[in-house]
Motif scaffolding. Structure first.
Motif, PDB file in Angstrom:
ATOM      1  N   GLN A  59     -11.472  28.325   4.908  1.00 12.88           N
ATOM      2  CA  GLN A  59     -10.424  27.857   5.824  1.00 12.88           C
ATOM      3  C   GLN A  59      -9.138  28.656   5.637  1.00 12.88           C
ATOM      4  O   GLN A  59      -8.482  29.028   6.616  1.00 12.88           O
ATOM      5  CB  GLN A  59     -10.166  26.373   5.588  1.00 12.88           C
ATOM      6  CG  GLN A  59      -9.085  25.788   6.499  1.00 12.88           C
ATOM      7  CD  GLN A  59      -8.891  24.309   6.276  1.00 12.88           C
ATOM      8  OE1 GLN A  59      -9.679  23.667   5.585  1.00 12.88           O
ATOM      9  NE2 GLN A  59      -7.851  23.756   6.845  1.00 12.88           N
ATOM     10  N   ARG A  60      -8.772  28.919   4.375  1.00 14.24           N
ATOM     11  CA  ARG A  60      -7.558  29.704   4.128  1.00 14.24           C
ATOM     12  C   ARG A  60      -7.681  31.106   4.718  1.00 14.24           C
ATOM     13  O   ARG A  60      -6.733  31.633   5.321  1.00 14.24           O
ATOM     14  CB  ARG A  60      -7.284  29.781   2.626  1.00 14.24           C
ATOM     15  CG  ARG A  60      -6.721  28.502   2.029  1.00 14.24           C
ATOM     16  CD  ARG A  60      -6.138  28.771   0.654  1.00 14.24           C
ATOM     17  NE  ARG A  60      -7.136  29.301  -0.256  1.00 14.24           N
ATOM     18  CZ  ARG A  60      -7.915  28.554  -1.018  1.00 14.24           C
ATOM     19  NH1 ARG A  60      -7.824  27.242  -0.960  1.00 14.24           N
ATOM     20  NH2 ARG A  60      -8.790  29.105  -1.839  1.00 14.24           N
ATOM     21  N   GLU A  61      -8.841  31.732   4.552  1.00 18.27           N
ATOM     22  CA  GLU A  61      -9.032  33.068   5.108  1.00 18.27           C
ATOM     23  C   GLU A  61      -8.929  33.051   6.631  1.00 18.27           C
ATOM     24  O   GLU A  61      -8.324  33.945   7.240  1.00 18.27           O
ATOM     25  CB  GLU A  61     -10.397  33.608   4.676  1.00 18.27           C
ATOM     26  CG  GLU A  61     -10.496  33.894   3.177  1.00 18.27           C
ATOM     27  CD  GLU A  61     -11.882  34.360   2.781  1.00 18.27           C
ATOM     28  OE1 GLU A  61     -12.749  34.428   3.684  1.00 18.27           O
ATOM     29  OE2 GLU A  61     -12.106  34.649   1.594  1.00 18.27           O
ATOM     30  N   ALA A  62      -9.511  32.022   7.259  1.00 16.03           N
ATOM     31  CA  ALA A  62      -9.438  31.921   8.720  1.00 16.03           C
ATOM     32  C   ALA A  62      -7.997  31.723   9.180  1.00 16.03           C
ATOM     33  O   ALA A  62      -7.553  32.325  10.171  1.00 16.03           O
ATOM     34  CB  ALA A  62     -10.319  30.768   9.205  1.00 16.03           C
ATOM     35  N   GLU A  63      -7.249  30.882   8.467  1.00 15.80           N
ATOM     36  CA  GLU A  63      -5.849  30.658   8.837  1.00 15.80           C
ATOM     37  C   GLU A  63      -5.028  31.941   8.692  1.00 15.80           C
ATOM     38  O   GLU A  63      -4.151  32.222   9.521  1.00 15.80           O
ATOM     39  CB  GLU A  63      -5.262  29.550   7.963  1.00 15.80           C
ATOM     40  CG  GLU A  63      -5.836  28.166   8.268  1.00 15.80           C
ATOM     41  CD  GLU A  63      -5.337  27.114   7.301  1.00 15.80           C
ATOM     42  OE1 GLU A  63      -4.704  27.506   6.288  1.00 15.80           O
ATOM     43  OE2 GLU A  63      -5.573  25.917   7.536  1.00 15.80           O
ATOM     44  N   GLU A  64      -5.300  32.715   7.654  1.00 18.67           N
ATOM     45  CA  GLU A  64      -4.580  33.981   7.481  1.00 18.67           C
ATOM     46  C   GLU A  64      -4.907  34.955   8.614  1.00 18.67           C
ATOM     47  O   GLU A  64      -4.018  35.654   9.123  1.00 18.67           O
ATOM     48  CB  GLU A  64      -4.942  34.594   6.125  1.00 18.67           C
ATOM     49  CG  GLU A  64      -4.405  33.803   4.936  1.00 18.67           C
ATOM     50  CD  GLU A  64      -4.878  34.369   3.612  1.00 18.67           C
ATOM     51  OE1 GLU A  64      -5.675  35.346   3.650  1.00 18.67           O
ATOM     52  OE2 GLU A  64      -4.472  33.858   2.557  1.00 18.67           O
ATOM     53  N   ARG A  65      -6.185  34.998   9.021  1.00 18.54           N
ATOM     54  CA  ARG A  65      -6.551  35.886  10.128  1.00 18.54           C
ATOM     55  C   ARG A  65      -5.888  35.446  11.430  1.00 18.54           C
ATOM     56  O   ARG A  65      -5.437  36.279  12.220  1.00 18.54           O
ATOM     57  CB  ARG A  65      -8.071  35.912  10.293  1.00 18.54           C
ATOM     58  CG  ARG A  65      -8.805  36.621   9.164  1.00 18.54           C
ATOM     59  CD  ARG A  65     -10.225  36.964   9.576  1.00 18.54           C
ATOM     60  NE  ARG A  65     -10.996  35.786   9.905  1.00 18.54           N
ATOM     61  CZ  ARG A  65     -11.731  35.113   9.028  1.00 18.54           C
ATOM     62  NH1 ARG A  65     -11.778  35.509   7.773  1.00 18.54           N
ATOM     63  NH2 ARG A  65     -12.418  34.056   9.403  1.00 18.54           N
ATOM     64  N   VAL A  66      -5.824  34.131  11.658  1.00 17.22           N
ATOM     65  CA  VAL A  66      -5.177  33.627  12.874  1.00 17.22           C
ATOM     66  C   VAL A  66      -3.694  33.972  12.873  1.00 17.22           C
ATOM     67  O   VAL A  66      -3.136  34.403  13.892  1.00 17.22           O
ATOM     68  CB  VAL A  66      -5.388  32.101  12.988  1.00 17.22           C
ATOM     69  CG1 VAL A  66      -4.514  31.520  14.089  1.00 17.22           C
ATOM     70  CG2 VAL A  66      -6.849  31.790  13.277  1.00 17.22           C
ATOM     71  N   ALA A  67      -3.028  33.793  11.723  1.00 22.26           N
ATOM     72  CA  ALA A  67      -1.603  34.116  11.638  1.00 22.26           C
ATOM     73  C   ALA A  67      -1.366  35.606  11.889  1.00 22.26           C
ATOM     74  O   ALA A  67      -0.417  35.992  12.592  1.00 22.26           O
ATOM     75  CB  ALA A  67      -1.060  33.709  10.267  1.00 22.26           C
ATOM     76  N   LYS A  68      -2.235  36.452  11.344  1.00 26.94           N
ATOM     77  CA  LYS A  68      -2.095  37.892  11.556  1.00 26.94           C
ATOM     78  C   LYS A  68      -2.308  38.249  13.023  1.00 26.94           C
ATOM     79  O   LYS A  68      -1.568  39.066  13.600  1.00 26.94           O
ATOM     80  CB  LYS A  68      -3.101  38.639  10.679  1.00 26.94           C
ATOM     81  CG  LYS A  68      -2.997  40.149  10.774  1.00 26.94           C
ATOM     82  CD  LYS A  68      -3.995  40.817   9.847  1.00 26.94           C
ATOM     83  CE  LYS A  68      -3.902  42.334   9.943  1.00 26.94           C
ATOM     84  NZ  LYS A  68      -4.889  42.995   9.048  1.00 26.94           N
ATOM     85  N   ALA A  69      -3.308  37.615  13.656  1.00 29.16           N
ATOM     86  CA  ALA A  69      -3.568  37.887  15.071  1.00 29.16           C
ATOM     87  C   ALA A  69      -2.395  37.438  15.941  1.00 29.16           C
ATOM     88  O   ALA A  69      -2.019  38.121  16.906  1.00 29.16           O
ATOM     89  CB  ALA A  69      -4.856  37.182  15.502  1.00 29.16           C
ATOM     90  N   LYS A  70      -1.790  36.289  15.600  1.00 28.60           N
ATOM     91  CA  LYS A  70      -0.633  35.821  16.359  1.00 28.60           C
ATOM     92  C   LYS A  70       0.530  36.799  16.245  1.00 28.60           C
ATOM     93  O   LYS A  70       1.216  37.090  17.232  1.00 28.60           O
ATOM     94  CB  LYS A  70      -0.214  34.439  15.860  1.00 28.60           C
ATOM     95  CG  LYS A  70      -1.134  33.313  16.294  1.00 28.60           C
ATOM     96  CD  LYS A  70      -0.603  31.970  15.816  1.00 28.60           C
ATOM     97  CE  LYS A  70      -1.486  30.823  16.301  1.00 28.60           C
ATOM     98  NZ  LYS A  70      -0.985  29.504  15.826  1.00 28.60           N
ATOM     99  N   ALA A  71       0.759  37.307  15.032  1.00 29.93           N
ATOM    100  CA  ALA A  71       1.853  38.261  14.840  1.00 29.93           C
ATOM    101  C   ALA A  71       1.612  39.534  15.648  1.00 29.93           C
ATOM    102  O   ALA A  71       2.527  40.071  16.291  1.00 29.93           O
ATOM    103  CB  ALA A  71       1.999  38.584  13.355  1.00 29.93           C
ATOM    104  N   GLU A  72       0.370  40.025  15.641  1.00 30.38           N
ATOM    105  CA  GLU A  72       0.057  41.224  16.423  1.00 30.38           C
ATOM    106  C   GLU A  72       0.216  40.963  17.918  1.00 30.38           C
ATOM    107  O   GLU A  72       0.694  41.825  18.664  1.00 30.38           O
ATOM    108  CB  GLU A  72      -1.367  41.677  16.105  1.00 30.38           C
ATOM    109  CG  GLU A  72      -1.546  42.177  14.668  1.00 30.38           C
ATOM    110  CD  GLU A  72      -2.986  42.548  14.371  1.00 30.38           C
ATOM    111  OE1 GLU A  72      -3.852  42.273  15.236  1.00 30.38           O
ATOM    112  OE2 GLU A  72      -3.248  43.106  13.284  1.00 30.38           O
ATOM    113  N   LEU A  73      -0.185  39.766  18.372  1.00 33.10           N
ATOM    114  CA  LEU A  73      -0.049  39.434  19.789  1.00 33.10           C
ATOM    115  C   LEU A  73       1.419  39.372  20.197  1.00 33.10           C
ATOM    116  O   LEU A  73       1.804  39.878  21.264  1.00 33.10           O
ATOM    117  CB  LEU A  73      -0.735  38.094  20.068  1.00 33.10           C
ATOM    118  CG  LEU A  73      -0.632  37.571  21.507  1.00 33.10           C
ATOM    119  CD1 LEU A  73      -1.257  38.559  22.481  1.00 33.10           C
ATOM    120  CD2 LEU A  73      -1.304  36.204  21.630  1.00 33.10           C
TER     121      LEU A  73
END
Length: 280
Positions: free
Chosen positions: A185-199
């Motif tokens: 779950q932590r890894e998924a949340e980190e990936r989502v946060a990174k994707a949001k920043a890139e978006l």
């Protein structure tokens, strides 16, 4: 063949029905309580015609009694507990490991020649902390490790110990799965946060590109600035044309000299409007 008629009649009255399972179990239990050791138990069961396979012996071993002095007897569990206490194991550890009751632990303590009072758990908040509890658990396990302890408990002849080992394994499995799920779950949340920043960065870049394009188009579509009012001296011909233009529109101007500033401004404004209309 009987030679005495009375003996023959008595033999006919004997009940030759094989004992039931409950009777056999009760007889085996009595034999175990009178046996000195495993071999003696096997001999007694065989002599009585009772099952004496290895599984039967293992099941009956906890009921063996060991002579202590002239009048006291102790079960195999109590003897094991007394031996552990003599080796320095804490009463709480012995009780937890063997699944003993308070009375059985007290009995084992008496046979181990130790004080019969089981020390109460320490209620001091400064020592009864999660850290000290974890250290105590680690000290209890020793160098053999948790897996060795669970393997020993899983093969223990007592069903209660085997059940405890199974429960511990179940809890460990559940905790391991929970830790894995939390990490995922932590890894998924980190990936989502990174994707949001890139978006967000891409959206900002797109807005900048669109804003720049609109500014260029606006600059391209904007009309040319109107010519600034003429400065400096005007020629005689231009002044004559201004006077004629002013008289035609009802302005009163002198025959000579420069017309008033209001007349000059009106003339310049009229000619700027005409020039813009012709340019469009």
């Amino acid at each position: 063949m009987f030679t005495d008629m009375k003996q023959a009649l008595a033999a006919e009255d004997l009940d030759l029905t094989p004992p039931g399972s409950d009777q056999s179990a009760a007889a085996a239990l009595v034999a175990a309580r009178h046996a000195r050791d495993k071999d003696d138990l096997a001999d007694l069961l065989g002599a009585l015609g009772l099952p004496c396979a290895e599984n039967d012996l293992v099941r009956l071993l906890p009921n063996l009694t060991t002579s202590v002095g002239d009048s006291m007897t102790v079960t195999a569990f109590t003897a094991t507990a007394a031996s552990m206490l003599k080796n320095g194991d804490s009463p709480e550890h012995v009780r937890t490991t063997l699944g003993l009751s308070e009375a059985e632990l007290t009995e084992a303590t008496r046979h181990a020649d130790l004080p019969t009072t089981v020390p109460a758990p320490d209620t001091d908040d400064t020592t009864n902390t999660p850290e000290t509890a974890a250290q105590a658990a680690e000290d209890t396990v020793g160098s053999d490790g948790i897996e060795d302890l669970l393997a020993w408990a899983g093969n223990h002849p007592a069903a209660s110990i085997r059940h405890k080992a199974a429960r511990v394994r179940s809890v460990l499995t559940e905790l391991t799965e929970r830790r894995t799920a939390d990490a995922t779950q932590r890894e998924a949340e980190e990936r989502v946060a990174k994707a949001k920043a890139e978006l967000e960065a891409a959206q900002a870049q797109l807005r900048a590109v669109k804003t720049g394009g609109h500014a260029a188009a606006a600059a391209q579509d904007a009309p040319e600035a109107a010519p600034a009012p003429r400065a400096g001296r005007r020629s005689k011909a231009e002044l004559a044309a201004i006077r004629a233009w002013a008289r035609a529109r009802g302005h009163q101007v002198a025959d000579r000299g420069t017309p008033a500033k209001a007349v000059l401004d009106a003339y310049d404004a009229a000619h700027r409007t005409r020039d813009l209309a012709e340019a469009s």
